[in-house]
Design an enzyme around this catalytic site. Structure first.
Site, PDB file in Angstrom:
ATOM      1  N   TYR A   8     -16.451   0.207   7.992  1.00  0.00           N
ATOM      2  CA  TYR A   8     -15.009   0.450   7.969  1.00  0.00           C
ATOM      3  C   TYR A   8     -14.579   1.199   9.227  1.00  0.00           C
ATOM      4  O   TYR A   8     -13.632   0.799   9.919  1.00  0.00           O
ATOM      5  CB  TYR A   8     -14.629   1.239   6.723  1.00  0.00           C
TER       6      TYR A   8
ATOM      7  N   GLY B  45       0.822  -1.207   0.000  1.00  0.00           N
ATOM      8  CA  GLY B  45       0.000   0.000   0.000  1.00  0.00           C
ATOM      9  C   GLY B  45       0.850   1.249   0.000  1.00  0.00           C
ATOM     10  O   GLY B  45       2.068   1.206   0.194  1.00  0.00           O
TER      11      GLY B  45
ATOM     12  N   ILE C  60      -2.329 -11.545   8.095  1.00  0.00           N
ATOM     13  CA  ILE C  60      -2.433 -11.183   9.511  1.00  0.00           C
ATOM     14  C   ILE C  60      -3.640 -11.815  10.191  1.00  0.00           C
ATOM     15  O   ILE C  60      -3.721 -11.825  11.431  1.00  0.00           O
ATOM     16  CB  ILE C  60      -2.449  -9.650   9.708  1.00  0.00           C
TER      17      ILE C  60
ATOM     18  N   THR D 237      -7.998   6.008  11.598  1.00  0.00           N
ATOM     19  CA  THR D 237      -8.660   6.861  10.613  1.00  0.00           C
ATOM     20  C   THR D 237      -9.579   7.895  11.242  1.00  0.00           C
ATOM     21  O   THR D 237     -10.057   7.703  12.375  1.00  0.00           O
ATOM     22  CB  THR D 237      -9.488   5.971   9.663  1.00  0.00           C
TER      23      THR D 237
ATOM     24  N   TRP E  41      -7.715  11.150   4.620  1.00  0.00           N
ATOM     25  CA  TRP E  41      -7.615  11.527   3.209  1.00  0.00           C
ATOM     26  C   TRP E  41      -6.215  11.273   2.656  1.00  0.00           C
ATOM     27  O   TRP E  41      -5.560  12.158   2.101  1.00  0.00           O
ATOM     28  CB  TRP E  41      -7.991  12.983   3.035  1.00  0.00           C
TER      29      TRP E  41
ATOM     30  N   ALA F  80      -4.314  -2.935   6.280  1.00  0.00           N
ATOM     31  CA  ALA F  80      -5.717  -2.756   6.670  1.00  0.00           C
ATOM     32  C   ALA F  80      -6.633  -3.038   5.492  1.00  0.00           C
ATOM     33  O   ALA F  80      -6.204  -3.018   4.330  1.00  0.00           O
ATOM     34  CB  ALA F  80      -5.948  -1.330   7.176  1.00  0.00           C
ATOM     35  N   TYR F  81      -7.899  -3.297   5.806  1.00  0.00           N
ATOM     36  CA  TYR F  81      -8.939  -3.370   4.774  1.00  0.00           C
ATOM     37  C   TYR F  81      -9.553  -1.981   4.675  1.00  0.00           C
ATOM     38  O   TYR F  81     -10.117  -1.467   5.651  1.00  0.00           O
ATOM     39  CB  TYR F  81      -9.998  -4.405   5.154  1.00  0.00           C
TER      40      TYR F  81
ATOM     41  N   LEU G   6       1.061   3.861   2.111  1.00  0.00           N
ATOM     42  CA  LEU G   6       1.728   4.266   3.348  1.00  0.00           C
ATOM     43  C   LEU G   6       2.848   3.299   3.713  1.00  0.00           C
ATOM     44  O   LEU G   6       3.959   3.728   4.050  1.00  0.00           O
ATOM     45  CB  LEU G   6       0.719   4.352   4.500  1.00  0.00           C
TER      46      LEU G   6
END
Length: 475
Positions: free
Chosen positions: A319, A201, A229, A295, A343, A252-253, A203
């Site tokens: 989420y 991803g 995981i 988030t 964002w 993460a999802y 990040l």
């Protein structure tokens, strides 16, 4: 090249092989492959200073994230070279070592990151050379008091030994006013082993890139295909085998819309909740620090002003609910940091981020429409990654909110990106109810970043600056 240990951890005296014949000599100062194993990232630049007898330079360092490893030598004259271990977790913290470096003995001192460095010139026309593995940053320039009484560097003894009047040594005024080591507000630590999840991803990719840029290569970076995981046994086996000191959990999802379906809801729960539980328990098992990335969607967006970390949470969708449950699990571990962000955009992503979508649509549409009644803060993964790595070097555990400074609407975000990209496609602001969504999202997810300044961390750059740098990089 001969490598000799000193009394300080990770600090070495290097002596190159210098073959000589009737013509003179030829020498390679150091073997790059060997010093890379010691932790020298790359020879970023070479610096040199000229010095008269009795000049004392020190004790200097650069603070994170611009710390430097140095390999220093004398190419004319002689010095007593001195370093102090400032790494708080090192068994040699607060101790010094010294070495006589001369043109004739060819010796060099390997100075790791997290050390203060200085020297006393013993001869006139002493030329001192530094090989460094990171950029010089004036803003991060720092030092400790050259004659800190608790470190007990024997400058006066050396002056007597080499015929220098101790009360006439030449020292820069700023170096006379440096703080003692015990009063120095920096956090240096030894080189850690990092485990980073979600490396595929945007990040996770930038976290690894940031670690590498600091000369940290002992990094196990894993995607879901390498470590699922949700598989508790697999997580335990990998973490127990690698024994990381720090885990940065970016995996993460994040498919907000799909998380509302039965299949997506199960995935969000398994990855964001159960997967996080597996990671936290494994971190606890090896006593590793644990960073959990959360988030702004843990809030409902109805406050009307930026959210503080102590404000009540109330996620509106699956989420957000799954990420909040992940926060609660992370909180149960005493060595955890929880970082809420918002964002997010970065250059490395399996799916196009918001900026990429806007720029792509602008190439094919006569006019764009973007909502202007949803407020938040864009976050460039390059900037967030720097903060996460800085945070990991401290023991300031707890909850943080981190994003690029300033707030905007999605419309403002899109319009600025188009402007910076030099695209003139018209863009029109609309309200969210123009195209109703199947997923309820927070309308105003602005978050305060006072948790950063209160804990002495630098704020991330303004979001406009981040967008400008991102678009420049993409070009």
């Amino acid at each position: 090249m001969k490598i000799e240990k000193t009394n300080l951890n990770d600090c070495y005296i290097l002596t190159p092989n210098v073959p000589e014949d009737e013509r003179g000599y030829f020498s390679v100062p150091f073997n790059i492959e060997e010093v890379e194993k010691l932790g020298f990232y790359k020879n970023f630049q070479t610096n040199e200073s000229g010095n008269s007898k009795g000049i004392l330079r020190g004790m200097h360092f650069q603070d994170t994230p611009d710390t430097q490893t140095k390999i220093v030598r004398v190419i004319n004259g002689a010095v007593i070279d001195v370093v102090v271990d400032m790494r708080k977790d090192s068994s040699t913290y607060g101790q010094y070592t010294s070495a006589l470096l001369t043109k004739e003995n060819w010796k060099m001192l390997y100075v790791p990151r997290g050390f203060a460095h200085g020297f006393l010139a013993l001869e006139d026309d002493t030329r001192f050379q530094y090989f460094v593995d990171n950029i010089y940053s004036p803003k991060k320039d720092g030092g400790i008091l050259w004659n800190d009484p608790e470190i007990k560097i024997p400058w006066e003894q050396w002056c007597k030994e080499y015929g220098i009047q101790f009360d006439q040594i030449m020292l820069k005024e700023a170096d006379m006013k440096r703080p003692r080591l015990k009063d120095c507000n920096v956090n240096f630590y030894s080189k850690y082993r990092y485990l980073v999840t979600g490396v595929t991803g945007q990040l996770g990719y930038d976290v690894v890139r940031e670690l590498n840029s600091r000369g940290i290569y002992d990094v196990l970076a894993l995607g879901s295909n390498e470590m699922d995981i949700t598989n508790k046994r697999r997580v335990e086996d990998i973490i127990r085998s690698y024994q990381p000191e720090i885990i940065i959990h970016c995996g993460a999802y994040t498919n907000v819309k799909n998380a509302e379906t039965e299949e997506g809801k199960l995935l969000a729960h398994n990855i964001n909740v159960m997967g996080t539980r597996n990671m936290v328990r494994a971190a606890e098992d090896v006593d590793a620090k644990f960073i959990y990335v959360s988030t702004d969607y843990v809030f409902d967006g109805k406050k009307g002003t930026p959210y503080e970390i102590q404000d009540a949470t109330n996620p509106l969708n699956v989420y957000g609910q799954s990420k909040l449950l992940g926060e609660e699990i992370a909180k149960t571990y005493s060595k955890s940091y929880i970082v809420r962000t918002s964002w997010v955009f970065g250059s490395h992503s399996k799916t196009p981020n918001f900026i990429e979508n806007i720029l792509k649509q602008a190439q094919t549409k006569d006019k764009l429409t973007v909502v202007n009644d949803q407020l938040g803060s864009p976050t460039y993964t390059v900037d967030l990654a720097k903060f996460l790595v800085d945070l990991s070097a401290t023991d300031a555990y707890g909850l943080y909110q981190a994003h690029n400074e300033g707030y905007c609407s999605w419309y403002d975000f899109a319009a600025y990106a188009l402007q910076e990209a030099g695209i003139s496609t018209p863009i029109e602001p609309i309200t969210s109810n123009t195209y109703p969504s199947s997923v309820e999202r927070p309308m105003d997810s602005r978050m305060s970043t006072t948790s950063l300044s209160e804990n002495h961390f630098s704020l991330l750059p303004e979001w406009e600056n981040a967008v400008k740098r991102y678009i420049k990089e993409k070009k």
